[in-house]
Design a protein around this motif. Structure first.
Motif, mmCIF file in Angstrom:
data_model
loop_
_atom_site.group_PDB
_atom_site.id
_atom_site.type_symbol
_atom_site.label_atom_id
_atom_site.label_comp_id
_atom_site.label_asym_id
_atom_site.label_seq_id
_atom_site.Cartn_x
_atom_site.Cartn_y
_atom_site.Cartn_z
ATOM 1 N N SER A 1 -2.467 8.006 -15.396
ATOM 2 C CA SER A 1 -2.189 6.620 -15.763
ATOM 3 C C SER A 1 -1.547 5.890 -14.581
ATOM 4 O O SER A 1 -0.535 6.332 -14.042
ATOM 5 C CB SER A 1 -1.253 6.558 -16.972
ATOM 6 N N ALA A 2 -2.167 4.800 -14.178
ATOM 7 C CA ALA A 2 -1.706 4.056 -13.003
ATOM 8 C C ALA A 2 -2.577 2.821 -12.869
ATOM 9 O O ALA A 2 -3.550 2.637 -13.603
ATOM 10 C CB ALA A 2 -1.813 4.912 -11.737
ATOM 11 N N VAL A 3 -2.219 2.004 -11.897
ATOM 12 C CA VAL A 3 -3.101 0.902 -11.488
ATOM 13 C C VAL A 3 -3.877 1.380 -10.267
ATOM 14 O O VAL A 3 -3.281 1.832 -9.290
ATOM 15 C CB VAL A 3 -2.307 -0.371 -11.159
ATOM 16 N N TYR A 4 -5.175 1.277 -10.342
ATOM 17 C CA TYR A 4 -6.035 1.702 -9.238
ATOM 18 C C TYR A 4 -6.511 0.456 -8.492
ATOM 19 O O TYR A 4 -7.162 -0.412 -9.063
ATOM 20 C CB TYR A 4 -7.208 2.534 -9.754
ATOM 21 N N LEU A 5 -6.151 0.382 -7.226
ATOM 22 C CA LEU A 5 -6.461 -0.784 -6.403
ATOM 23 C C LEU A 5 -7.526 -0.435 -5.378
ATOM 24 O O LEU A 5 -7.511 0.639 -4.788
ATOM 25 C CB LEU A 5 -5.204 -1.274 -5.681
ATOM 26 N N CYS A 6 -8.405 -1.387 -5.180
ATOM 27 C CA CYS A 6 -9.447 -1.252 -4.177
ATOM 28 C C CYS A 6 -9.217 -2.327 -3.118
ATOM 29 O O CYS A 6 -8.753 -3.431 -3.426
ATOM 30 C CB CYS A 6 -10.807 -1.432 -4.840
ATOM 31 N N ALA A 7 -9.517 -2.014 -1.889
ATOM 32 C CA ALA A 7 -9.400 -2.989 -0.807
ATOM 33 C C ALA A 7 -10.589 -2.841 0.129
ATOM 34 O O ALA A 7 -11.185 -1.767 0.224
ATOM 35 C CB ALA A 7 -8.101 -2.783 -0.029
ATOM 36 N N SER A 8 -10.928 -3.934 0.793
ATOM 37 C CA SER A 8 -11.976 -3.852 1.806
ATOM 38 C C SER A 8 -11.521 -4.578 3.057
ATOM 39 O O SER A 8 -10.621 -5.424 3.011
ATOM 40 C CB SER A 8 -13.296 -4.435 1.294
ATOM 41 N N SER A 9 -12.118 -4.207 4.164
ATOM 42 C CA SER A 9 -11.782 -4.877 5.414
ATOM 43 C C SER A 9 -12.998 -4.906 6.328
ATOM 44 O O SER A 9 -13.892 -4.068 6.230
ATOM 45 C CB SER A 9 -10.609 -4.193 6.115
ATOM 46 N N ARG A 10 -12.971 -5.874 7.216
ATOM 47 C CA ARG A 10 -13.958 -5.923 8.279
ATOM 48 C C ARG A 10 -13.496 -4.927 9.324
ATOM 49 O O ARG A 10 -12.324 -4.937 9.701
ATOM 50 C CB ARG A 10 -13.990 -7.328 8.879
ATOM 51 N N TYR A 11 -14.348 -4.072 9.743
ATOM 52 C CA TYR A 11 -13.910 -3.001 10.643
ATOM 53 C C TYR A 11 -14.740 -3.037 11.895
ATOM 54 O O TYR A 11 -15.948 -2.864 11.855
ATOM 55 C CB TYR A 11 -14.069 -1.651 9.966
ATOM 56 N N GLY A 12 -14.064 -3.258 13.018
ATOM 57 C CA GLY A 12 -14.772 -3.257 14.287
ATOM 58 C C GLY A 12 -14.485 -1.980 15.037
ATOM 59 O O GLY A 12 -14.185 -0.963 14.452
ATOM 60 N N ASP A 13 -14.535 -2.051 16.328
ATOM 61 C CA ASP A 13 -14.201 -0.857 17.100
ATOM 62 C C ASP A 13 -12.687 -0.784 17.274
ATOM 63 O O ASP A 13 -11.950 -1.649 16.852
ATOM 64 C CB ASP A 13 -14.919 -0.857 18.451
ATOM 65 N N ARG A 14 -12.224 0.273 17.886
ATOM 66 C CA ARG A 14 -10.785 0.495 17.980
ATOM 67 C C ARG A 14 -10.106 -0.572 18.840
ATOM 68 O O ARG A 14 -8.888 -0.666 18.836
ATOM 69 C CB ARG A 14 -10.505 1.881 18.566
ATOM 70 N N LYS B 1 -8.268 -0.230 -18.794
ATOM 71 C CA LYS B 1 -9.032 0.844 -19.411
ATOM 72 C C LYS B 1 -8.063 1.784 -20.107
ATOM 73 O O LYS B 1 -7.124 2.291 -19.485
ATOM 74 C CB LYS B 1 -9.829 1.606 -18.352
ATOM 75 N N VAL B 2 -8.285 1.976 -21.396
ATOM 76 C CA VAL B 2 -7.510 2.952 -22.150
ATOM 77 C C VAL B 2 -8.452 4.074 -22.541
ATOM 78 O O VAL B 2 -9.529 3.821 -23.088
ATOM 79 C CB VAL B 2 -6.873 2.327 -23.408
ATOM 80 N N THR B 3 -8.081 5.288 -22.245
ATOM 81 C CA THR B 3 -8.944 6.417 -22.532
ATOM 82 C C THR B 3 -8.116 7.573 -23.085
ATOM 83 O O THR B 3 -6.895 7.647 -22.881
ATOM 84 C CB THR B 3 -9.699 6.863 -21.277
ATOM 85 N N GLY C 1 -8.274 -6.091 -4.285
ATOM 86 C CA GLY C 1 -8.686 -6.566 -5.594
ATOM 87 C C GLY C 1 -7.504 -6.582 -6.544
ATOM 88 O O GLY C 1 -6.417 -6.108 -6.211
ATOM 89 N N PRO C 2 -7.709 -7.091 -7.758
ATOM 90 C CA PRO C 2 -6.613 -7.209 -8.729
ATOM 91 C C PRO C 2 -6.232 -5.888 -9.379
ATOM 92 O O PRO C 2 -5.190 -5.796 -10.022
ATOM 93 C CB PRO C 2 -7.166 -8.190 -9.761
ATOM 94 N N GLY C 3 -7.068 -4.880 -9.209
ATOM 95 C CA GLY C 3 -6.732 -3.571 -9.752
ATOM 96 C C GLY C 3 -7.298 -3.308 -11.130
ATOM 97 O O GLY C 3 -7.685 -4.229 -11.860
ATOM 98 N N THR C 4 -7.376 -2.046 -11.470
ATOM 99 C CA THR C 4 -7.719 -1.588 -12.825
ATOM 100 C C THR C 4 -6.530 -0.800 -13.344
ATOM 101 O O THR C 4 -6.102 0.180 -12.726
ATOM 102 C CB THR C 4 -8.957 -0.684 -12.835
ATOM 103 N N ARG C 5 -5.999 -1.249 -14.489
ATOM 104 C CA ARG C 5 -4.883 -0.520 -15.104
ATOM 105 C C ARG C 5 -5.463 0.537 -16.033
ATOM 106 O O ARG C 5 -6.108 0.204 -17.029
ATOM 107 C CB ARG C 5 -3.974 -1.457 -15.886
ATOM 108 N N LEU C 6 -5.243 1.793 -15.683
ATOM 109 C CA LEU C 6 -5.750 2.912 -16.486
ATOM 110 C C LEU C 6 -4.605 3.515 -17.289
ATOM 111 O O LEU C 6 -3.562 3.864 -16.726
ATOM 112 C CB LEU C 6 -6.360 3.986 -15.584
#
Lengths: 112, 118
Positions: free
Chosen positions: B87-100, B11-13, B110-115
């Motif tokens: 300006s940076a690469v914005y990375l998203c991640a997810s995880s399965r989350y149980g109890d402690r 994304k270029v803005t 994810g592969p990221g969004t380069r802004l």
């Protein structure tokens, strides 16, 4: 605030060599430590996770150790291959909520 | 199965514009994280969502940054009045989350969004 440092910043080795990457962290009160690799233009891939109660984890040619009291971890790569070329990141989870503090990484180049 | 996906990939803005970055986590993952990777710097935690709990916004660098997660799945990171330092690469991640008591919280990135803010 937790600070994570990785040394060296970059490393070049010939194929077949064994190598060690270093990670240090300032606050030893951690839940776990993870090593990731990042390939150019791609996201991160988890390699190994060491819980705070563990001393090491192994996966194939990779071995990660953790010395929580001294705030250090090492990633050992045996018999390096050109496909191992990537940036290696270590990250610590300090809260148990998987909110990770990352180091700046070591860029590894394995020369065929 | 499908991994974490992010859009757009690039994304270029112009400075001062608002941008929205999207993250689709792995189905069934209840935890979602946003990180930022600036040139020459390590990944920086921004915000964390876990189920229906209030998000952990402790990493957001300014009030120009916000994020929401609708229906416990897709997340949108919004940056208002963008600045060049965003300006940076914005990375998203997810995880399965149980109890402690759970011992494994692997995050899938994810592969990221380069802004790029011009």
């Amino acid at each position: 605030k937790q600070e994570v440092t990785q040394i060296p910043a970059a490393l070049s080795v010939p194929e077949g060599e064994n190598l060690v990457l270093n990670c240090s962290f300032t606050d030893s009160a951690i839940y776990n430590l993870q090593w990731f690799r990042q390939d150019p233009g791609k996201g991160l891939t988890s390699l190994l996770l060491i819980q705070s109660s563990q001393r090491e984890q192994t996966s194939g040619r990779l071995n990660a150790s953790l010395d929580k009291s001294s705030g250090r971890s090492t990633l050992y790569i045996a018999a390096s291959q050109p496909g191992d070329s990537a940036t290696y990141l270590c990250a610590v989870d300090q809260t148990g909520a998987n909110n990770l503090f990352f180091g700046t990484g070591t860029r590894l180049t394995v020369i065929p | 199965g499908a991994g974490v996906s992010q859009s757009p990939s690039n994304k270029v803005t112009e400075k001062g514009k608002d941008v929205e970055l999207r993250c689709d986590p792995i189905s069934g993952h209840t935890a979602l994280y946003w990180y930022r990777q600036s040139l020459g710097q390590g990944l920086e935690f921004l915000i964390y969502f876990q189920g229906n709990s209030a998000p952990d916004k402790s990493g957001l660098p300014s009030d120009r940054f916000s994020a929401e997660r609708t229906g416990g799945s897709v997340s949108t990171l919004t940056i208002q009045r963008t600045q060049q330092e965003d300006s940076a690469v914005y990375l998203c991640a997810s995880s399965r989350y149980g109890d402690r008591a759970a011992t494994y919280y692997e995050q899938y990135f994810g592969p990221g969004t380069r802004l790029t803010v011009t």
